[in-house]
Design a protein around this motif. Structure first.
Motif, PDB file in Angstrom:
ATOM      1  N   PRO A 146       0.849  -1.188   0.000  1.00 46.94           N
ATOM      2  CA  PRO A 146       0.000   0.000   0.000  1.00 46.94           C
ATOM      3  C   PRO A 146       0.891   1.248   0.000  1.00 46.94           C
ATOM      4  O   PRO A 146       1.976   1.222   0.584  1.00 46.94           O
ATOM      5  N   GLU A 147       0.430   2.309  -0.645  1.00 44.54           N
ATOM      6  CA  GLU A 147       1.292   3.489  -0.811  1.00 44.54           C
ATOM      7  C   GLU A 147       1.862   3.996   0.503  1.00 44.54           C
ATOM      8  O   GLU A 147       3.039   4.314   0.608  1.00 44.54           O
ATOM      9  N   ASN A 148       1.033   4.033   1.526  1.00 47.56           N
ATOM     10  CA  ASN A 148       1.507   4.608   2.778  1.00 47.56           C
ATOM     11  C   ASN A 148       2.620   3.768   3.400  1.00 47.56           C
ATOM     12  O   ASN A 148       3.504   4.295   4.061  1.00 47.56           O
ATOM     13  N   ALA A 149       2.559   2.461   3.182  1.00 46.40           N
ATOM     14  CA  ALA A 149       3.585   1.571   3.742  1.00 46.40           C
ATOM     15  C   ALA A 149       4.908   1.710   3.009  1.00 46.40           C
ATOM     16  O   ALA A 149       5.934   1.230   3.481  1.00 46.40           O
ATOM     17  N   GLN A 150       4.897   2.374   1.846  1.00 40.88           N
ATOM     18  CA  GLN A 150       6.136   2.569   1.095  1.00 40.88           C
ATOM     19  C   GLN A 150       6.942   3.756   1.609  1.00 40.88           C
ATOM     20  O   GLN A 150       8.067   3.973   1.193  1.00 40.88           O
ATOM     21  N   ARG A 151       6.330   4.543   2.495  1.00 38.74           N
ATOM     22  CA  ARG A 151       7.010   5.747   2.983  1.00 38.74           C
ATOM     23  C   ARG A 151       7.855   5.426   4.218  1.00 38.74           C
ATOM     24  O   ARG A 151       7.423   4.642   5.063  1.00 38.74           O
ATOM     25  N   LEU A 152       9.018   6.075   4.331  1.00 41.67           N
ATOM     26  CA  LEU A 152       9.813   5.897   5.551  1.00 41.67           C
ATOM     27  C   LEU A 152       9.040   6.414   6.750  1.00 41.67           C
ATOM     28  O   LEU A 152       9.004   5.784   7.799  1.00 41.67           O
ATOM     29  N   ALA A 153       8.442   7.587   6.600  1.00 40.65           N
ATOM     30  CA  ALA A 153       7.634   8.142   7.680  1.00 40.65           C
ATOM     31  C   ALA A 153       6.187   8.159   7.203  1.00 40.65           C
ATOM     32  O   ALA A 153       5.747   9.104   6.566  1.00 40.65           O
ATOM     33  N   PRO A 154       5.432   7.078   7.476  1.00 41.46           N
ATOM     34  CA  PRO A 154       4.068   6.990   6.970  1.00 41.46           C
ATOM     35  C   PRO A 154       3.143   7.990   7.629  1.00 41.46           C
ATOM     36  O   PRO A 154       3.423   8.478   8.720  1.00 41.46           O
ATOM     37  N   GLN A 155       2.047   8.314   6.948  1.00 41.81           N
ATOM     38  CA  GLN A 155       1.157   9.338   7.489  1.00 41.81           C
ATOM     39  C   GLN A 155       0.112   8.840   8.491  1.00 41.81           C
ATOM     40  O   GLN A 155       0.337   8.927   9.667  1.00 41.81           O
ATOM     41  N   ALA A 198      11.677  13.411  -0.858  1.00 43.50           N
ATOM     42  CA  ALA A 198      11.169  12.292  -1.658  1.00 43.50           C
ATOM     43  C   ALA A 198      11.566  10.964  -0.999  1.00 43.50           C
ATOM     44  O   ALA A 198      10.776  10.017  -0.966  1.00 43.50           O
ATOM     45  N   TRP A 199      12.776  10.903  -0.466  1.00 49.61           N
ATOM     46  CA  TRP A 199      13.193   9.679   0.230  1.00 49.61           C
ATOM     47  C   TRP A 199      12.324   9.423   1.462  1.00 49.61           C
ATOM     48  O   TRP A 199      11.904   8.302   1.719  1.00 49.61           O
ATOM     49  N   VAL A 200      12.077  10.489   2.235  1.00 43.30           N
ATOM     50  CA  VAL A 200      11.436  10.297   3.541  1.00 43.30           C
ATOM     51  C   VAL A 200       9.922  10.168   3.423  1.00 43.30           C
ATOM     52  O   VAL A 200       9.308   9.325   4.086  1.00 43.30           O
ATOM     53  N   TYR A 201       9.327  10.988   2.565  1.00 46.05           N
ATOM     54  CA  TYR A 201       7.855  11.012   2.518  1.00 46.05           C
ATOM     55  C   TYR A 201       7.279  10.410   1.239  1.00 46.05           C
ATOM     56  O   TYR A 201       6.067  10.238   1.126  1.00 46.05           O
ATOM     57  N   GLY A 202       8.142  10.123   0.276  1.00 46.71           N
ATOM     58  CA  GLY A 202       7.640   9.628  -1.006  1.00 46.71           C
ATOM     59  C   GLY A 202       7.438   8.119  -1.016  1.00 46.71           C
ATOM     60  O   GLY A 202       7.863   7.404  -0.106  1.00 46.71           O
ATOM     61  N   THR A 203       6.783   7.657  -2.084  1.00 48.90           N
ATOM     62  CA  THR A 203       6.594   6.211  -2.253  1.00 48.90           C
ATOM     63  C   THR A 203       7.703   5.672  -3.162  1.00 48.90           C
ATOM     64  O   THR A 203       8.399   6.441  -3.824  1.00 48.90           O
ATOM     65  N   GLY A 204       7.833   4.352  -3.164  1.00 51.48           N
ATOM     66  CA  GLY A 204       8.810   3.713  -4.045  1.00 51.48           C
ATOM     67  C   GLY A 204      10.240   4.068  -3.690  1.00 51.48           C
ATOM     68  O   GLY A 204      10.528   4.532  -2.582  1.00 51.48           O
ATOM     69  N   ILE A 205      11.148   3.843  -4.657  1.00 51.66           N
ATOM     70  CA  ILE A 205      12.571   4.125  -4.450  1.00 51.66           C
ATOM     71  C   ILE A 205      12.982   5.189  -5.462  1.00 51.66           C
ATOM     72  O   ILE A 205      12.766   5.014  -6.659  1.00 51.66           O
ATOM     73  N   PRO A 206      13.574   6.306  -5.008  1.00 51.25           N
ATOM     74  CA  PRO A 206      14.013   7.334  -5.958  1.00 51.25           C
ATOM     75  C   PRO A 206      14.919   6.756  -7.047  1.00 51.25           C
ATOM     76  O   PRO A 206      15.687   5.831  -6.804  1.00 51.25           O
ATOM     77  N   LYS A 207      14.825   7.337  -8.233  1.00 52.28           N
ATOM     78  CA  LYS A 207      15.458   6.757  -9.436  1.00 52.28           C
ATOM     79  C   LYS A 207      16.972   6.629  -9.351  1.00 52.28           C
ATOM     80  O   LYS A 207      17.533   5.667  -9.852  1.00 52.28           O
ATOM     81  N   ASP A 208      17.631   7.618  -8.740  1.00 56.77           N
ATOM     82  CA  ASP A 208      19.100   7.579  -8.760  1.00 56.77           C
ATOM     83  C   ASP A 208      19.694   6.873  -7.533  1.00 56.77           C
ATOM     84  O   ASP A 208      20.857   7.045  -7.213  1.00 56.77           O
ATOM     85  N   ALA A 209      18.892   6.061  -6.856  1.00 56.23           N
ATOM     86  CA  ALA A 209      19.380   5.351  -5.662  1.00 56.23           C
ATOM     87  C   ALA A 209      20.576   4.467  -6.042  1.00 56.23           C
ATOM     88  O   ALA A 209      20.478   3.677  -6.970  1.00 56.23           O
ATOM     89  N   PRO A 210      21.694   4.625  -5.323  1.00 57.24           N
ATOM     90  CA  PRO A 210      22.895   3.891  -5.729  1.00 57.24           C
ATOM     91  C   PRO A 210      22.789   2.385  -5.432  1.00 57.24           C
ATOM     92  O   PRO A 210      22.313   1.986  -4.367  1.00 57.24           O
ATOM     93  N   ILE A 211      23.221   1.568  -6.401  1.00 51.68           N
ATOM     94  CA  ILE A 211      23.221   0.113  -6.226  1.00 51.68           C
ATOM     95  C   ILE A 211      24.659  -0.376  -6.371  1.00 51.68           C
ATOM     96  O   ILE A 211      25.303  -0.117  -7.387  1.00 51.68           O
ATOM     97  N   PRO A 212      25.176  -1.046  -5.342  1.00 53.88           N
ATOM     98  CA  PRO A 212      26.581  -1.476  -5.435  1.00 53.88           C
ATOM     99  C   PRO A 212      26.732  -2.655  -6.401  1.00 53.88           C
ATOM    100  O   PRO A 212      25.773  -3.351  -6.697  1.00 53.88           O
ATOM    101  N   ASP A 213      27.962  -2.833  -6.851  1.00 53.70           N
ATOM    102  CA  ASP A 213      28.293  -3.904  -7.803  1.00 53.70           C
ATOM    103  C   ASP A 213      28.778  -5.142  -7.074  1.00 53.70           C
ATOM    104  O   ASP A 213      29.605  -5.040  -6.187  1.00 53.70           O
ATOM    105  N   SER A 214      28.305  -6.309  -7.498  1.00 54.88           N
ATOM    106  CA  SER A 214      28.879  -7.536  -6.971  1.00 54.88           C
ATOM    107  C   SER A 214      29.125  -8.507  -8.121  1.00 54.88           C
ATOM    108  O   SER A 214      28.206  -9.154  -8.602  1.00 54.88           O
ATOM    109  N   PRO A 215      30.373  -8.597  -8.562  1.00 56.42           N
ATOM    110  CA  PRO A 215      30.686  -9.543  -9.641  1.00 56.42           C
ATOM    111  C   PRO A 215      30.284 -10.970  -9.266  1.00 56.42           C
ATOM    112  O   PRO A 215      29.845 -11.737 -10.118  1.00 56.42           O
ATOM    113  N   ARG A 216      30.397 -11.323  -8.007  1.00 57.63           N
ATOM    114  CA  ARG A 216      30.034 -12.691  -7.589  1.00 57.63           C
ATOM    115  C   ARG A 216      28.532 -12.921  -7.756  1.00 57.63           C
ATOM    116  O   ARG A 216      28.097 -13.983  -8.180  1.00 57.63           O
TER     117      ARG A 216
END
Ligand code: BES
Ligand code: ZN
Length: 625
Positions: free
Chosen positions: A368-377, A455-473
């Protein structure tokens, strides 16, 4: 889905009028707050009860206040008295309201004269939601009975009458009696060489919130692992635990180097029986831990890094309400990753991060949208329902984003400053943000906009430029999994001999939800996953094997779910079973046998799942008819 998201089956929204600052507590901190609790308790194993007195020292805030309102759940109250400075006591009138689901019973004590101390004589119920009582036969060594508490989020009220809100902090002292040979420990400094004479005294000199009240008692042996750390466990588990956790002192020293001194003195670990409903619990001075991390190769000890990290993020700087829980769990998951990286290397830390990131990417869009927020309403009533992967994994992802944008050096300094600034306080998301803006965002202009932070704290989903680390393994494992599923690589040819725990977890996590039966059989024949001693691997294997229709895996899955009460490792197996009518019938039999060994929270979770399954079946039948 990590913790009690399995319990999050119904949200009961409180009427607006009842919403105080903390909707999960009846406490009225604007009138009065508890500043100290003195407990005198006896551990009564035959009756499965704690009994005695709690003396609350009060700090009255509002001159017009009439009552002290406390949270209680399932407590039998014998008397309530005001105690004056000379120790003279006189009875007070009180009213215990009818129980409310997930809230317990509101206790209103008439106290217009604002006594400094109030003493409550009480006993707990044998099925207190915050305690598990195990008979000797249910323990590893079958020598003595066992008791342990789990107070977070709102279960302290089931063993102590108090203001059960994380915004309120108090010190405590306790005198606890128990049968001879039993060792009692609490969330306060413990003495490794304490005699087993049936009498234990504790003093927590730092102000802590109620959810950090903890107690355990049983056949506990102790082995020191460093100058300020020891492992406590049943005698037959001790050597294994001491080996798995031998890096504890290095972990403490590493965290101190990053974020400043460990404020609490000793840091001990208590290994509980496998019915413990969580992986770990950051009780001050003594982390409570599941034995399912004792796999022999330290591959799951980031659990200790996590609970230790709470000594800064959570226990030192605390979420003011459960809606702000990402301040505890997100910050802690970030620090956990830093400790893991420093001690076990970048590759290990990255793998643990990626497991969480890939899982969150897959699940967040379905919440649910509200559950996607770090600080839900809007807030819900069952505090356990406020916990999800979002707090942990989106929260830590946000902090890794800050780290990436501001650079490790400046971000580390900022985080240490944050802990120092708010130490010994409980804060809201908005207080954290009000500190963040001038001290980081505005101080280094051009790195990250305030809109991005929001957007991170109150927004839904994951912001587009969120960094993802590399794991060759992990990339190699993705390729092998694809080839295996496509039929171009036989199970026996997977390069899995050298896979560590996280690599197996990753391989299994990203199998199709309903894999082809023949593929699962081939995998099991090659790698003997059924019956694995590693419960993280076992949980993922059984879930996929059951979904594939592999009935040969059922008995071992049932054994796993019976032995282990940890919600995160056992609920997915029940969920996989209830997906078919035949599996549901089997799961009901498994539960009937396992139930006696389960913690009250595990029972509640399974029963909720069964009730929901029955309701879904009934409505499907009604649709047909
Ligand atoms: N504080 C939590 C456990 C908790 C949260 C209990 C909310 C009750 C309500 C603890 O620190 C935790 O996160 N444990 C994890 C460990 C894992 C993330 C390494 C767990 O139990 O799985
Ligand atoms: Zn945690």
């Amino acid at each position: 889905m990590r913790l009690l998201s399995t319990l999050a089956l119904g949200a009961f929204v409180l009427p607006v009028a009842a919403q105080a600052s903390d909707p999960h507590s009846y406490a009225q901190p604007q009138d009065v707050v508890i500043s100290h609790i003195d407990l005198k308790l006896a551990v009564d194993f035959p009756h499965k009860q704690l009994g005695g007195t709690a003396t609350l020292t009060l700090d009255w805030k509002n001159p017009d206040a009439h009552d002290l309102v406390l949270d209680t759940e399932n407590l039998a109250i014998a008397s309530i008295e005001a105690v004056d400075t000379k120790g003279h006591a006189h009875a007070l009138h009180y009213a215990l309201a009818e129980p409310v689901k997930a809230m317990g019973r509101k206790l209103t004590i008439d106290a217009p004269e604002h006594p400094r101390e109030i003493r409550i004589a009480y006993k707990t119920s044998p099925d207190a939601s915050g305690l598990q009582w195990l008979a000797a036969a249910q323990t590893a060594d079958k020598h003595l009975p066992f008791l342990f508490s789990q107070s977070e989020a709102t279960h302290a009220r089931s063993w102590i009458p108090l203001q059960d809100s994380p915004a309120i902090r108090f010190t405590y002292t306790a005198h606890v009696t128990a049968p001879n040979d039993v060792r009692v420990v609490m969330s306060a400094p413990n003495v490794p060489k304490h005699p087993l004479d049936g009498s234990f005294d504790f003093e927590q000199t730092h102000p802590i919130p109620s959810y950090l009240m903890a107690i355990a008692a049983g056949d506990l042996a102790v082995r020191e692992t460093g100058p300020r750390s020891a492992v406590y466990a049943e005698p037959s588990v001790l050597a294994k635990a001491a080996h798995e956790f031998e890096d504890t002192e290095q972990m403490i020293a590493t965290t101190e180097k990053l974020y400043g001194p460990y404020r609490w003195g000793r840091y001990d670990i208590l290994v509980l029986p496998p019915s413990f409903p969580y992986g770990g619990m950051e009780n001050p001075n003594m982390t409570f831990a599941t034995p399912t991390v004792l796999v022999g190769d330290k591959s799951l000890v980031s659990l200790v890094a996590h609970e230790l990290a709470h000594s800064w993020s959570g226990n030192l700087v605390t979420n003011a309400s459960w809606r702000d829980t990402w301040l505890n769990e997100g910050f802690t998951t970030y620090v956990q990753g830093r400790i893991t990286e420093a001690l076990y290397g970048q590759s290990q830390a990255t793998e643990e991060t990626l497991l969480a990131v890939r899982n969150l990417e897959k699940t967040i869009g379905k919440m649910p949208e509200n559950a996607q927020r770090l600080a839900p309403q809007p807030r819900t009533v069952d505090a356990d329902d406020e916990l999800s992967d979002v707090a942990y994994d989106k929260g830590s992802w946000f902090l890794r984003t800050l780290e990436a944008k501001f650079g490790r050096k400046d971000f580390d300094a900022w985080l240490e400053g944050y802990f120092n600034h708010f130490q010994w306080h409980s804060i809201t998301t908005e207080q954290m943000l009000a500190y963040l803006k001038p001290s980081l965002i505005d101080k280094y202009p051009g790195r990250m906009s305030w809109e991005e932070v929001q957007a991170w704290v109150y927004g839904t989903g994951i912001p587009k430029d969120a960094p993802i680390p590399d794991s060759p393994r992990f990339d190699a494992i993705d390729r092998e999994r694809n080839e295996f599923l496509a039929g171009t690589l036989a199970a026996g040819k997977l390069d899995a001999k050298g896979w560590n725990t996280q690599e197996w977890m990753y391989f299994l996590d990203r199998l199709p939800d309903t894999p082809p039966l023949a593929k699962m059989q081939e995998l099991d024949a090659a790698w003997h996953l059924t019956g694995t001693p590693n419960a993280e691997i076992g949980m993922r294997w059984y879930v996929h094997a059951i979904a594939a229709g592999d009935k040969a895996a059922w008995p071992a899955a049932a054994e796993h779910a019976t032995r282990i009460g940890r919600l995160y490792l056992t609920m997915p197996i029940y969920k996989a079973f209830v997906a078919t009518p035949e599996g549901f019938a089997y799961a009901e039999q498994v539960y009937a046998k396992a139930k006696d060994g389960y913690h009250p929270l595990t029972r509640m979770a399974v029963e909720k799942l069964f009730a929901r399954t029955r309701a879904a079946q009934a409505s499907a039948a009604a649709d047909k008819g």
